[in-house]
Design a protein around this motif. Structure first.
Motif, PDB file in Angstrom:
ATOM      1  N   GLN A 119       3.318  11.970   9.121  1.00  0.00           N
ATOM      2  CA  GLN A 119       2.109  12.257   8.212  1.00  0.00           C
ATOM      3  C   GLN A 119       2.559  11.903   6.737  1.00  0.00           C
ATOM      4  O   GLN A 119       1.982  12.095   5.720  1.00  0.00           O
ATOM      5  CB  GLN A 119       1.137  13.592   8.122  1.00  0.00           C
ATOM      6  CG  GLN A 119       0.751  13.828   9.364  1.00  0.00           C
ATOM      7  CD  GLN A 119      -0.551  13.101   9.860  1.00  0.00           C
ATOM      8  OE1 GLN A 119      -0.779  12.317   9.245  1.00  0.00           O
ATOM      9  NE2 GLN A 119      -1.249  13.691  10.959  1.00  0.00           N
ATOM     10  N   GLU A 120       3.721  11.232   6.636  1.00  0.00           N
ATOM     11  CA  GLU A 120       4.138  10.808   5.210  1.00  0.00           C
ATOM     12  C   GLU A 120       3.050   9.789   4.377  1.00  0.00           C
ATOM     13  O   GLU A 120       3.023  10.056   3.197  1.00  0.00           O
ATOM     14  CB  GLU A 120       5.283   9.955   5.494  1.00  0.00           C
ATOM     15  CG  GLU A 120       6.675  10.959   5.836  1.00  0.00           C
ATOM     16  CD  GLU A 120       6.487  10.652   7.413  1.00  0.00           C
ATOM     17  OE1 GLU A 120       7.758  11.158   8.041  1.00  0.00           O
ATOM     18  OE2 GLU A 120       5.667  10.180   7.969  1.00  0.00           O
ATOM     19  N   LYS A 121       2.187   9.059   5.036  1.00  0.00           N
ATOM     20  CA  LYS A 121       1.369   8.284   4.487  1.00  0.00           C
ATOM     21  C   LYS A 121       0.232   9.083   4.094  1.00  0.00           C
ATOM     22  O   LYS A 121      -0.398   8.853   2.926  1.00  0.00           O
ATOM     23  CB  LYS A 121       0.758   7.254   5.300  1.00  0.00           C
ATOM     24  CG  LYS A 121      -0.100   6.311   4.727  1.00  0.00           C
ATOM     25  CD  LYS A 121       0.147   5.449   3.500  1.00  0.00           C
ATOM     26  CE  LYS A 121      -0.879   4.618   3.215  1.00  0.00           C
ATOM     27  NZ  LYS A 121      -0.267   3.990   1.974  1.00  0.00           N
ATOM     28  N   ALA A 122      -0.010  10.076   4.747  1.00  0.00           N
ATOM     29  CA  ALA A 122      -1.394  10.946   4.504  1.00  0.00           C
ATOM     30  C   ALA A 122      -1.026  11.946   3.106  1.00  0.00           C
ATOM     31  O   ALA A 122      -1.927  12.080   2.268  1.00  0.00           O
ATOM     32  CB  ALA A 122      -1.490  12.050   5.564  1.00  0.00           C
ATOM     33  N   GLU A 124       0.848  10.806   0.540  1.00  0.00           N
ATOM     34  CA  GLU A 124       0.435   9.657  -0.402  1.00  0.00           C
ATOM     35  C   GLU A 124      -0.850   9.615  -0.640  1.00  0.00           C
ATOM     36  O   GLU A 124      -1.255   9.496  -1.733  1.00  0.00           O
ATOM     37  CB  GLU A 124       1.282   8.411  -0.259  1.00  0.00           C
ATOM     38  CG  GLU A 124       2.618   8.523   0.242  1.00  0.00           C
ATOM     39  CD  GLU A 124       3.158   6.858   0.321  1.00  0.00           C
ATOM     40  OE1 GLU A 124       2.432   6.125   0.401  1.00  0.00           O
ATOM     41  OE2 GLU A 124       4.313   6.861   0.837  1.00  0.00           O
ATOM     42  N   THR A 125      -1.611   9.496   0.432  1.00  0.00           N
ATOM     43  CA  THR A 125      -3.084   9.417   0.105  1.00  0.00           C
ATOM     44  C   THR A 125      -3.832  10.606  -0.520  1.00  0.00           C
ATOM     45  O   THR A 125      -4.646  10.477  -1.130  1.00  0.00           O
ATOM     46  CB  THR A 125      -3.697   9.188   1.596  1.00  0.00           C
ATOM     47  OG1 THR A 125      -3.207   8.110   2.273  1.00  0.00           O
ATOM     48  CG2 THR A 125      -5.288   9.057   1.566  1.00  0.00           C
ATOM     49  N   GLU A 128      -3.119  10.232  -4.028  1.00  0.00           N
ATOM     50  CA  GLU A 128      -3.886   9.087  -4.789  1.00  0.00           C
ATOM     51  C   GLU A 128      -5.235   9.761  -4.895  1.00  0.00           C
ATOM     52  O   GLU A 128      -6.000   9.657  -5.887  1.00  0.00           O
ATOM     53  CB  GLU A 128      -3.994   8.016  -3.584  1.00  0.00           C
ATOM     54  CG  GLU A 128      -2.619   7.381  -3.798  1.00  0.00           C
ATOM     55  CD  GLU A 128      -2.311   6.270  -2.769  1.00  0.00           C
ATOM     56  OE1 GLU A 128      -3.593   6.035  -2.013  1.00  0.00           O
ATOM     57  OE2 GLU A 128      -1.421   5.576  -2.583  1.00  0.00           O
ATOM     58  N   TYR A 156       2.459  18.805   0.812  1.00  0.00           N
ATOM     59  CA  TYR A 156       2.183  18.126  -0.406  1.00  0.00           C
ATOM     60  C   TYR A 156       2.509  19.307  -1.436  1.00  0.00           C
ATOM     61  O   TYR A 156       2.948  18.940  -2.582  1.00  0.00           O
ATOM     62  CB  TYR A 156       0.557  17.936  -0.436  1.00  0.00           C
ATOM     63  CG  TYR A 156       0.199  17.269  -1.656  1.00  0.00           C
ATOM     64  CD1 TYR A 156       0.564  16.092  -2.084  1.00  0.00           C
ATOM     65  CD2 TYR A 156      -0.584  18.282  -2.609  1.00  0.00           C
ATOM     66  CE1 TYR A 156       0.111  15.548  -3.342  1.00  0.00           C
ATOM     67  CE2 TYR A 156      -1.024  17.746  -3.750  1.00  0.00           C
ATOM     68  CZ  TYR A 156      -0.458  16.299  -4.379  1.00  0.00           C
ATOM     69  OH  TYR A 156      -0.875  16.010  -5.443  1.00  0.00           O
TER      70      TYR A 156
END
Length: 795
Positions: A119-122, A124-125, A128, A156
């Motif tokens: 869930q690395e992309k999550a 970042e999201t 953001e 996070y």
């Protein structure tokens, strides 16, 4: 840690009163081993009888965790307690020290994840979206569980803690377990070192606003985990300024404009990477890539399912991945049984495959558990979906050895990812795991399941019994972690309790709610209690009479006098028939008389008060607090009726009784001061009245909190005194605070609110007439009424 410091920590853990804490430390101080109880009582400046009473209280508190103490006779209890605590002390000394928190203030719970994968992309999201909006809600597609919402939020938070992205602090709140506003205020006090909000702040949203203004002028992250009702947190979030970023996790689609991040299951590649990390054996994974992919598919690409599979494979080093798939296939039927109800099939309709996979992985872990671990799992499923104080678990299993219980927890449950440690001494189940444990409790533990439920109900009811009717802030802090679990007893386990114990969970939860002016919640518990007693005991049972009386008391406090009268009369009728002259009958007479006094029906109140006092004087000793209560009520009635001499005599007599029964800062003493002050004010002895009113207000704020109905009464009484003597500038803020509290907790047409508005209006009107409007503040309500009165006069 020194022995005395350890005793201090034990006192904090068990939420001992200051008096109990001091007694524990002095009596068990190694330097006092040879001292007698008489010498110790002299050191504490108390009587020997009071010392024995305090020691008895301590024995009762600690006996659940010290089996030898429970079995000891009176003379051996002190040594048994000393030996038990010394053993715990030595064990703690042998453990490595806990790392101290340094740097950015935070209260993040522990994470059992070795490496966060998939869930690395999550991550970042999330960041953001938090830059775009002050609030972000992490939800799951179709409300699915096990996708890792909480872990994503936690990772996070830890990532940003390491990056020092939120130097103002990171505050984590489990919303199911604790009111978000109270948690924010506690974080500011404990982590930031801010003082307690002043007494002039009359509700929690104001306290949140106060601490936020004094927070470091740097970015802050607030994480609200498992939000089920946005309305419960909105009033607090409205008080936050632009420095605060709020991250929520929820299974619901909240009615809020917050940015949403819908967290789906892992993608195939991400799930494969997570499984590889969990297995921690590249050769094993490479030997059968197809089987590894099949495992990921089997658990629906859910992180929770993959963790269960990974932990299982970790313990079964010789099991191939293909063999693991086969075992999951073998557990398919058992997995379907876990989620077999129609309600659950509907709930999981869109993600049934994923849930079956997790259930199958759970089944594999379950069959590996020894019998005692299964019993522990069954017990844990009975607790609420909130942090579980381990002390309560120990009390529910008193026959278990403490160390063996801890080993079972650590090796069998934590080691298989079936339980999480959220903070020191507190553990929690994932929602799905709790549901699975619940099914196993019902289907596999047989008669043992009911025994566990009964023990759970008894332990939590014993906690409930420590909550007094006049509930103080200290009382609430002491039992706060147990309240969600006590609610479980009230909602479905009181059939396992005997006699009056069956009503205690309802009543004590209602008292806590009423103390915090949560009137609908208090009504819910009292109404549920009445329904239970009528169904279980019958409409003419003493428990039903008590339930009727309790609900009537609430309705009287809420100003719903007609409903209260009907219930009081029913309660009194039962007591008269069942008992005749009895303490319960005296209480019913007293309470109905109190209602009639509030309704202005004085001639009906007096004979009820007199008979109540007569019964109590005949049955109780002449220094009993209930006699003081009757004296106070009859005196107050005489004060209203104009018989001031008789009123003063009774008030003074009541105060003398209470001073022998309670400490000088007990809420009952405050009530006595308040009553006597009211009389003195009426007969023109305003200096004495002011002193007593101020002292009553001080005690009530300290012991009951700013929002307690009795504190509001003290505010209003002191304001009325200042109004009458022309000190309008001192009366105004007291009336304003009274109004602010009342309008937040009661309906607009409530008699108390109408009276408070009338008092405030007359104050401003009187200030104008006496040309003292300049003493009043620039508060919008004050200025609005001033303009209204002046406009009417000019018109």
């Amino acid at each position: 840690m020194e022995w005395i410091e350890f005793l201090d920590s034990v006192a904090i853990k068990h939420k001992l009163t200051p008096e109990q804490r001091e007694t524990l430390k002095v009596r068990l101080d190694k330097r006092n081993d040879d001292k007698s109880n008489i010498q110790i009582s002299n050191d504490l400046h108390i009587s020997e009888a009071l010392l024995k009473k305090r020691l008895s209280e301590l024995y009762k508190i600690f006996e659940s965790g010290c089996p030898d103490l429970a079995r000891s006779k009176s003379r051996g209890k002190l040594e048994a307690l000393r030996a038990c605590l010394w053993k715990k002390y030595e064990r703690q000394q042998s453990q490595p020290p806990q790392p101290e928190t340094i740097g950015i203030p935070n209260n993040l719970p522990l994470s059992g994840v070795v490496k966060f994968v998939g869930q690395e992309k999550a991550l970042e999201t999330v960041h953001e979206k938090l830059q775009e909006a002050a609030t972000v809600a992490i939800t799951s597609v179709s409300g699915m569980g096990g996708v890792g919402k909480t872990e994503l939020a936690l990772q996070y938070a830890y990532q940003k803690l390491k990056e020092e992205a939120y130097p103002g602090g990171i505050c984590w709140v489990n919303v199911r377990a604790k009111d978000a506003g109270i948690a924010i205020v506690e974080f500011a006090r404990i982590q930031l070192g801010l003082p307690e909000p002043p007494d002039t702040l009359e509700n929690v949203p104001q306290q949140v606003e106060w601490v936020c203004r004094r927070w470091k002028r740097e970015p802050v992250l607030l994480v609200l985990d498992d939000v089920v009702d946005y309305g419960q947190v909105k009033s607090y979030l409205d008080k936050l300024d632009s420095r605060f970023r709020v991250l929520m996790t929820t299974r619901l689609q909240l009615g809020t404009a917050a940015k949403r991040l819908e967290l789906p299951v892992l993608k195939r590649a991400a799930a494969f990477r997570l499984l590889r990390v969990l297995v921690a054996d590249d050769k094993r994974m490479a030997a059968d890539v197809r089987a590894a992919k099949a495992l990921c598919e089997w658990v629906g690409y859910l992180p929770l399912g993959l963790e269960l599979v990974g932990r299982y494979l970790e313990k079964k080093q010789d099991l191939s991945l293909a063999g693991m798939v086969g075992r999951l296939e073998d557990k398919r039927l058992a997995a379907q049984a876990l989620i077999k109800t129609k309600e659950k099939q509907k709930k999981y309709q869109q993600d049934m495959t994923a849930q079956l996979g997790v259930a199958a992985a759970f089944e594999l872990s379950w069959v590996e558990l020894p019998e005692e671990a299964r019993v522990l799992c069954g017990l844990l499923s009975i607790f609420a979906l909130a942090p579980i104080p381990w002390q309560l678990v120990e009390q529910c299993l008193p026959e278990w050895d403490e160390e063996e219980l801890e080993d079972c927890r650590d090796e069998e449950l934590l080691g298989r990812n079936l339980l999480s440690r959220v903070e020191r001494g507190n553990y929690q189940l994932h929602q799905l795991i709790r549901e699975f444990f619940g099914v196993k409790l019902a289907e596999e533990l047989g008669k043992g399941a009911e025994a566990l439920r009964q023990r759970f109900a008894v332990v939590l009811t014993e906690v409930a019994k420590t909550i007094p009717q006049t509930t103080t802030l200290t009382d609430i802090a002491r039992v706060e972690e147990a309240l969600p679990h006590l609610a479980v007893v009230a909602e479905g386990l009181t059939y396992l309790l005997e006699g009056e114990d069956a009503i205690n969970p309802f009543v004590r939860l209602a008292w806590v709610a009423q103390t915090q002016s949560r009137w609908p919640e208090a009504e819910h518990w009292h109404t549920a209690c009445l329904e239970m007693t009528e169904t279980r005991f019958g409409s003419n049972h003493s428990s039903t009479a008590i339930s009727l009386n309790n609900l009537a008391e609430l309705y009287r406090a809420m100003g719903r006098y007609s409903k209260a009268e009907t219930l009081y009369k029913r309660s009194l009728h039962i007591c008269e028939i069942q008992f005749g002259d009895h303490p319960l009958t005296a209480t019913s007479l007293n309470n109905l008389g109190l209602l009639y006094k509030f309704m202005g029906r004085y001639s009906e109140a007096e004979p009820l008060y007199k008979r109540s006092l007569q019964i109590r004087e005949a049955l109780l000793n002449n220094q009993h607090p209930h006699i003081a209560q009757s004296l106070n009520n009859l005196a107050e009635l005489y004060r209203i009726m104009g018989d001031y001499s008789a009123a003063e005599s009774l008030f003074v007599r009541a105060l003398k009784i209470d001073e022998k029964s309670y400490n000088k800062e007990h809420p009952e003493i405050a009530t006595d001061f308040n009553n006597l002050a009211g009389l003195y004010h009426l007969i023109g002895r305003d200096t004495k009245a002011e002193i007593l009113y101020q002292e009553a207000l001080r005690i009530r704020k300290m012991k009951l909190g700013s929002e307690h109905p009795l504190t509001i009464q003290s505010l209003n009484n002191l304001a009325a005194l200042y109004y009458v003597v022309g000190r309008y500038g001192e009366a105004e803020p007291l009336y304003l605070r009274t109004l602010e509290i009342l309008t937040q907790g009661l309906p607009k047409n409530h008699p108390h609110i109408q009276t408070a508005w009338g008092n405030f209006y007359y104050l401003i009107q009187q200030a104008l007439q006496n040309r003292k409007a300049g003493e009043l503040s620039a508060h919008p309500l004050t200025q609005g009424i001033l303009q209204e009165i002046q406009g009417t006069s000019n018109g």
